[in-house]
Design a protein around this motif. Structure first.
Motif, PDB file in Angstrom:
ATOM      1  N   LEU A  34     -12.782  29.711  25.715  1.00  0.00           N
ATOM      2  CA  LEU A  34     -12.465  30.791  26.658  1.00  0.00           C
ATOM      3  C   LEU A  34     -12.800  30.337  28.067  1.00  0.00           C
ATOM      4  O   LEU A  34     -13.963  30.098  28.386  1.00  0.00           O
ATOM      5  CB  LEU A  34     -13.239  32.068  26.303  1.00  0.00           C
ATOM      6  CG  LEU A  34     -12.975  33.276  27.196  1.00  0.00           C
ATOM      7  CD1 LEU A  34     -11.503  33.681  27.166  1.00  0.00           C
ATOM      8  CD2 LEU A  34     -13.842  34.450  26.772  1.00  0.00           C
ATOM      9  N   LEU A  35     -11.767  30.210  28.876  1.00  0.00           N
ATOM     10  CA  LEU A  35     -11.978  29.800  30.255  1.00  0.00           C
ATOM     11  C   LEU A  35     -12.039  31.033  31.151  1.00  0.00           C
ATOM     12  O   LEU A  35     -11.605  32.112  30.755  1.00  0.00           O
ATOM     13  CB  LEU A  35     -10.845  28.857  30.692  1.00  0.00           C
ATOM     14  CG  LEU A  35     -11.171  27.372  30.492  1.00  0.00           C
ATOM     15  CD1 LEU A  35     -11.585  27.067  29.077  1.00  0.00           C
ATOM     16  CD2 LEU A  35     -10.028  26.494  30.930  1.00  0.00           C
ATOM     17  N   PRO A  36     -12.566  30.875  32.352  1.00  0.00           N
ATOM     18  CA  PRO A  36     -12.623  32.050  33.228  1.00  0.00           C
ATOM     19  C   PRO A  36     -11.234  32.455  33.732  1.00  0.00           C
ATOM     20  O   PRO A  36     -10.299  31.652  33.737  1.00  0.00           O
ATOM     21  CB  PRO A  36     -13.512  31.592  34.395  1.00  0.00           C
ATOM     22  CG  PRO A  36     -13.613  30.121  34.289  1.00  0.00           C
ATOM     23  CD  PRO A  36     -13.244  29.702  32.914  1.00  0.00           C
ATOM     24  N   ALA A  37     -11.114  33.706  34.146  1.00  0.00           N
ATOM     25  CA  ALA A  37      -9.899  34.177  34.804  1.00  0.00           C
ATOM     26  C   ALA A  37     -10.010  33.977  36.314  1.00  0.00           C
ATOM     27  O   ALA A  37      -9.013  33.814  37.009  1.00  0.00           O
ATOM     28  CB  ALA A  37      -9.659  35.651  34.495  1.00  0.00           C
ATOM     29  N   LEU A  38     -11.232  34.003  36.806  1.00  0.00           N
ATOM     30  CA  LEU A  38     -11.487  33.813  38.238  1.00  0.00           C
ATOM     31  C   LEU A  38     -11.675  32.323  38.480  1.00  0.00           C
ATOM     32  O   LEU A  38     -12.621  31.735  37.976  1.00  0.00           O
ATOM     33  CB  LEU A  38     -12.754  34.584  38.634  1.00  0.00           C
ATOM     34  CG  LEU A  38     -13.206  34.534  40.078  1.00  0.00           C
ATOM     35  CD1 LEU A  38     -12.190  35.219  40.991  1.00  0.00           C
ATOM     36  CD2 LEU A  38     -14.579  35.204  40.233  1.00  0.00           C
ATOM     37  N   PRO A  42     -11.291  28.563  40.911  1.00  0.00           N
ATOM     38  CA  PRO A  42     -11.314  27.967  42.249  1.00  0.00           C
ATOM     39  C   PRO A  42      -9.921  27.480  42.652  1.00  0.00           C
ATOM     40  O   PRO A  42      -9.096  27.160  41.799  1.00  0.00           O
ATOM     41  CB  PRO A  42     -12.283  26.793  42.093  1.00  0.00           C
ATOM     42  CG  PRO A  42     -12.223  26.430  40.640  1.00  0.00           C
ATOM     43  CD  PRO A  42     -11.922  27.705  39.897  1.00  0.00           C
ATOM     44  N   MET A  56     -10.174  31.663  46.051  1.00  0.00           N
ATOM     45  CA  MET A  56     -10.132  31.713  44.595  1.00  0.00           C
ATOM     46  C   MET A  56      -8.831  32.386  44.168  1.00  0.00           C
ATOM     47  O   MET A  56      -8.086  32.917  44.996  1.00  0.00           O
ATOM     48  CB  MET A  56     -11.345  32.476  44.056  1.00  0.00           C
ATOM     49  CG  MET A  56     -12.672  31.905  44.536  1.00  0.00           C
ATOM     50  SD  MET A  56     -14.103  32.451  43.564  1.00  0.00           S
ATOM     51  CE  MET A  56     -13.982  31.377  42.123  1.00  0.00           C
ATOM     52  N   LEU A  71      -6.778  34.465  40.563  1.00  0.00           N
ATOM     53  CA  LEU A  71      -6.840  34.973  39.203  1.00  0.00           C
ATOM     54  C   LEU A  71      -5.827  34.178  38.391  1.00  0.00           C
ATOM     55  O   LEU A  71      -4.641  34.136  38.739  1.00  0.00           O
ATOM     56  CB  LEU A  71      -6.521  36.462  39.173  1.00  0.00           C
ATOM     57  CG  LEU A  71      -7.491  37.331  39.987  1.00  0.00           C
ATOM     58  CD1 LEU A  71      -7.112  38.807  39.871  1.00  0.00           C
ATOM     59  CD2 LEU A  71      -8.925  37.136  39.511  1.00  0.00           C
ATOM     60  N   LEU A 107      -6.987  23.778  34.459  1.00  0.00           N
ATOM     61  CA  LEU A 107      -8.362  23.842  33.985  1.00  0.00           C
ATOM     62  C   LEU A 107      -8.553  23.112  32.655  1.00  0.00           C
ATOM     63  O   LEU A 107      -9.577  22.471  32.424  1.00  0.00           O
ATOM     64  CB  LEU A 107      -8.797  25.313  33.840  1.00  0.00           C
ATOM     65  CG  LEU A 107      -9.302  26.025  35.095  1.00  0.00           C
ATOM     66  CD1 LEU A 107     -10.759  25.665  35.343  1.00  0.00           C
ATOM     67  CD2 LEU A 107      -8.477  25.768  36.334  1.00  0.00           C
ATOM     68  N   TYR A 143      -3.280  37.077  34.976  1.00  0.00           N
ATOM     69  CA  TYR A 143      -2.871  37.874  36.126  1.00  0.00           C
ATOM     70  C   TYR A 143      -1.670  37.254  36.834  1.00  0.00           C
ATOM     71  O   TYR A 143      -1.691  36.063  37.163  1.00  0.00           O
ATOM     72  CB  TYR A 143      -4.036  37.987  37.120  1.00  0.00           C
ATOM     73  CG  TYR A 143      -5.203  38.719  36.520  1.00  0.00           C
ATOM     74  CD1 TYR A 143      -5.310  40.095  36.639  1.00  0.00           C
ATOM     75  CD2 TYR A 143      -6.163  38.044  35.773  1.00  0.00           C
ATOM     76  CE1 TYR A 143      -6.357  40.789  36.054  1.00  0.00           C
ATOM     77  CE2 TYR A 143      -7.214  38.726  35.177  1.00  0.00           C
ATOM     78  CZ  TYR A 143      -7.303  40.094  35.325  1.00  0.00           C
ATOM     79  OH  TYR A 143      -8.331  40.780  34.735  1.00  0.00           O
ATOM     80  N   GLU A 164      -1.549  42.589  34.812  1.00  0.00           N
ATOM     81  CA  GLU A 164      -2.715  42.130  34.041  1.00  0.00           C
ATOM     82  C   GLU A 164      -2.298  42.200  32.581  1.00  0.00           C
ATOM     83  O   GLU A 164      -1.860  43.254  32.124  1.00  0.00           O
ATOM     84  CB  GLU A 164      -3.927  43.033  34.305  1.00  0.00           C
ATOM     85  CG  GLU A 164      -5.110  42.725  33.403  1.00  0.00           C
ATOM     86  CD  GLU A 164      -6.386  43.524  33.723  1.00  0.00           C
ATOM     87  OE1 GLU A 164      -6.731  43.675  34.902  1.00  0.00           O
ATOM     88  OE2 GLU A 164      -7.026  44.005  32.768  1.00  0.00           O
TER      89      GLU A 164
END
Lengths: 576, 576
Positions: B68-72, B74, B102, B104, B111, B137, B152
């Motif tokens: 699980l990677l972040p949605a937020l 860089p 950053m 979404l 990544l 997003y 979303e």
């Protein structure tokens, strides 16, 4: 493990300070993607999901219903409650292609209140508890310690809606019990502390703090009574008042250059004796306070001179007002404020609201500013020479202070907030006019509670509380795999036997992490310790003699068992 | 149901146009929180989780590992690949408190490439397939149809990493099969169509389109051969070239005011006969094309005059270049462009790249602009009078066009994209230099595939394909509850019997939605039809005579069964 997406690291990551952060990265559970933003690798995700599952089961058990709201939210509802502004820099704000202001949800009181307003219309619909397990966003000033304080994190947030205070109390108590069950199942050592409500609004509120040296929350407790509270929530016991009879009159003394408490104490020790000997100083501080939507107003506070003012306690006491110490250039507007010599008398006489520490009861005598340069009063008696407008919890709390329940001294400790339960009351239902038709035919405004658990944070908390110098040690309730099976024998029969044992354990309902890599037993054992499954099974040299080894990662104990009873023995160990 | 957080609505929501949107809102499955942003209420969330579960099981079955990677995210990695800019307004961008850009995540190739680069270093580590089920997003220009195209949404995105093309092909095929299993288990009617790769880069790519009238994707297929393709991916079969021998010379004609194809055709029909009779017009269009990082350059295209230029096909053919039609004020810079009379000759003579429709083969004769005001050539022969620089798929595809496989005509249909599989190749591994040490000791650049499924969209797609005029009809694999048990009898014994039956069914492993509300049977039946559980059990009047009724929501069939065999009969119906 030969195909698992996992690389363990020998060295601690450069940016890691706390053990859970170091170990979760070294053991390949999480990886940093941006400051305070982490990726969950296979083993980490399994722990996260296990924690979620425990939380869900206990929430469902109290009749809470799971839903899922968006993380990307419109500005409007947060504008209605003022939190669009109140959150300051802590809120991630963005603008969509049409120019509409949006935000990433830090917590969802607004949306749940609106949702219930939209769906429900009758008292018959109540009570209801709704919850979600969701990714939340807060732009922390200092994201730290890996997933312990991230900017993107998983939270379980629940909201109760009731017709009256009794209903709210029942929902609150149900959550309190559910949280105790959750944290017990997760093997977390925690305390429940009385808390202030922060920016959330409302009244009764408790925090669940995991005991931890690396915690950012300081709390105090009374070991004799079990009382525990967030420092901001400690209530100072007031001593009995002292009769004025026989108390000497206040006298003004010359106290040249005694503009600090230290200087004043030095002067008093050198000068005062007899009647006035041994008096304590009263520290007076002038603040600017602004109620929401109001204007800045002066407020004075008085605390015993031997205590620092704790700004967090002070701010919590005056919430939701904003507070600041009157700045240097603010004094000019108030000629009666003689800097370094401010005392209670002129504040009270000039109509400034004056609040005192609860220890400043009627009849206590103090050395305090005389509102003239180089002059202090000695023997200034509270209730006789000045009358405060009320009390305030602004003075620091110290180890050894008496517990509010009178049963012993307080001692302080550090904790990590893992849960928070609030009786919000009508703050949000007022904001959105969440009414239903009552039994009497008249509208009833609902009352609301909100209840949070830091789900992803708990992964770090468990790692923090359970690790040892060799690595992680997962409680059985959340371990990514129940059993770590190490092949430490190059013999074909042993390798086959290990694979068969893994299949049999799997068939018996145990999840097995099989280390089938071409690596030395030493490397494998080190990794097993680092990864931290609760039960490690070794198919090693003994296999030729018909034995395997079962190691308990918590106690370190190793037991040899016969291969033919291996499944039942490992199952027993894994379910212990 | 007396405590379920659910209110069904009698009326369609004002903003809903498609059946799934209307029904999911009316049945209380979802609620709108902002444009294109939805909340999942209890029943909706259960469907969403069921879809997720099917997807997970089939991904795990091909050895894919969930992370699980972040949605937020860089900005940097998206800057590296150019997508920070390419996504345009479709990307939600934000700035954090420290001023860092950053976004979404709309999709996570960057990544995952970075992650694999960070963890893996040897050919022995490969291949690997990683996936996540995550909230994504995209700031859609026209979010529509509820959760069918939200801003979303939940997506399953998977990424494969391989040492060579054979590995990539194997991973691609494994995903293709897994997707087929997933959509079959979800009872979705779909076609697999050849696709272009859009902004993703790379080569081989197929889309899974759910057949639906409300779909936004048009695809064509050949019913005879089973060939199917996204319109952008259709390849026009080229006819055989025609020998030049005997073809009459090109002749310039006066064609006053024939600046449009219509006018030109009218002129030709009225004027030409004999040798030049029946010739087709060639439409010439001048474009500005810019390769990534390059400058705008002129390109001319020629298509048969009876076909419109399909800008989506044109853009897909020239990708990753940007394309626009040369604007009115752009002509001045090129004196050889005579608006309304542009022909192939002057473009070719002036060094403008000129691409033609595949039907414009050598030896075909055309009526085309003569590059002078009010003049056209007739009998202008491709390969003799002008030579194009290549072909381009820019002309519209029409029903009845021959299938590229030569097996029959194409017919068009509408679909909703539910899955997409890509052989990305090295676009992203080049961008991040994702190398491992190869078997030979030299570095090997990995090759990558990406594979997406629109998880939340599938909930709407299933609703779209399975509903009837009365409401939703969920396939057993994703129904929120297996059985909807309606108490339609006020007698105490019947009510007790219904509760007992619900418990027994639950014990038998079936999830039961019990309608225990104080409402009329009519209201309850209507809600049962709207909510759409596959099996509806009615404890009604027959209970006094020892019978209950089992209704099949799909066929409408109702069966009376004896109470004492109710559990086995309902179980059989639910598992049918």
């Amino acid at each position: 493990m030969s195909t698992l997406f996992l690389r363990t690291l020998r060295d601690d990551p450069a940016d890691a300070e706390v053990p859970s952060h170091k170990l979760l990265v070294r053991a390949g559970y999480v990886r940093r993607a941006a400051p305070g933003v982490y990726s969950w690798l296979p083993l980490g995700l399994r722990v996260l999901k296990a924690v979620e599952q425990v939380v869900r089961e206990e929430m469902d058990a109290i009749g809470a219903q799971e839903i899922l709201l968006p993380a990307l939210l419109p500005r409007d509802p947060y504008e209605t409650t003022g939190r669009w502004t109140e959150y300051g820099d802590g809120l991630f704000r963005l603008v969509d292609r049409k120019g509409a202001d949006m935000l990433l949800g830090p917590t969802h009181e607004e949306l749940f209140a609106q949702l219930v307003k939209g769906e429900y219309s009758s008292y018959k619909d109540l009570p209801v508890i709704l919850y979600q397990v969701q990714t939340k966003y807060r732009d922390e000033e200092r994201p730290r310690a890996g997933i312990l304080r991230g900017r993107e994190f998983v939270m379980k947030d629940a909201y109760s809606f009731d017709l009256d205070d009794d209903g709210l109390k029942a929902a609150y108590d149900a959550h309190r019990e559910a949280y105790q069950k959750i944290f017990r199942r997760l093997d977390v050592r925690y305390v429940i502390v009385a808390a202030t409500s922060g920016a959330m609004g409302g009244s009764a509120s408790e925090e669940f703090l995991a005991e931890s040296e690396v915690g950012e929350d300081t709390f105090v407790r009374c070991l004799e009574s079990g009382y525990a509270a967030n420092v901001e929530a400690v209530i100072t016991p007031a001593p009995d008042p002292i009769p004025f009879d026989g108390l000497p009159e206040a006298t003004a003394y010359d106290t040249p250059n005694a503009t600090t408490i230290e200087a004043l104490v030095q002067w008093a020790n050198a000068t005062l004796e007899g009647t006035y000997g041994g008096q304590d100083t009263l520290k007076t501080m002038v603040l600017r306070v602004r109620q929401p939507g109001g204007v800045w107003e002066l407020t004075g506070i008085g605390v015993p001179g031997d205590r620092e003012v704790d700004m967090k306690r002070l701010e919590a006491s005056l919430e939701p007002a904003e507070v600041e110490v009157l700045p240097e250039d603010g004094f000019a507007a108030y000629p009666f404020l003689v800097k370094g010599y401010i005392g209670p008398k002129s504040l009270v006489e000039n109509g400034v609201r004056f609040l005192v520490d609860p220890r400043v009861v009627d009849g206590t005598s103090w050395i305090a500013g005389a509102d003239e340069p180089n002059k202090h009063y000695v023997g200034l008696v509270a209730g006789r020479d000045f009358t405060a407008d009320g009390t305030i919890e602004a003075a620091e709390v110290r180890d050894g202070d008496p517990s509010p329940d009178g049963k012993g001294p307080l001692v302080s400790a550090k904790g990590i907030e893992i849960g928070h339960i609030f009786q919000l009351g009508q703050k949000y239902t007022n904001a959105f006019e969440v009414d239903v038709l009552g039994e009497s035919g008249k509208p009833v405004r609902l009352t609301m509670g909100s209840y949070g658990i830091g789900v992803s944070r708990l992964v770090a908390v468990i790692a923090e509380q359970c690790h040892d110098e060799k690595g992680l040690r997962w409680p059985r309730s959340v371990a990514p795999f129940a059993v770590h099976l190490v092949i430490a024998n190059k013999d074909g029969a042993a390798i086959d036997g290990a694979h068969r044992l893994a299949e049999d354990l799997d068939a018996a309902g145990l999840s097995v992490l099989l280390d089938d890599r071409k690596a030395s037993p030493g490397v494998k054992f080190k990794d097993a310790e680092l990864l931290g499954m609760p039960v490690v099974v070794v198919v090693g040299r003994g296999y030729a003699n018909g034995t395997i080894e079962i190691r308990d990662r918590f106690t370190g104990e190793a037991t040899e068992v016969a291969v033919d009873v291996a499944v039942s023995a490992v199952t027993a160990a894994a379910r212990a």
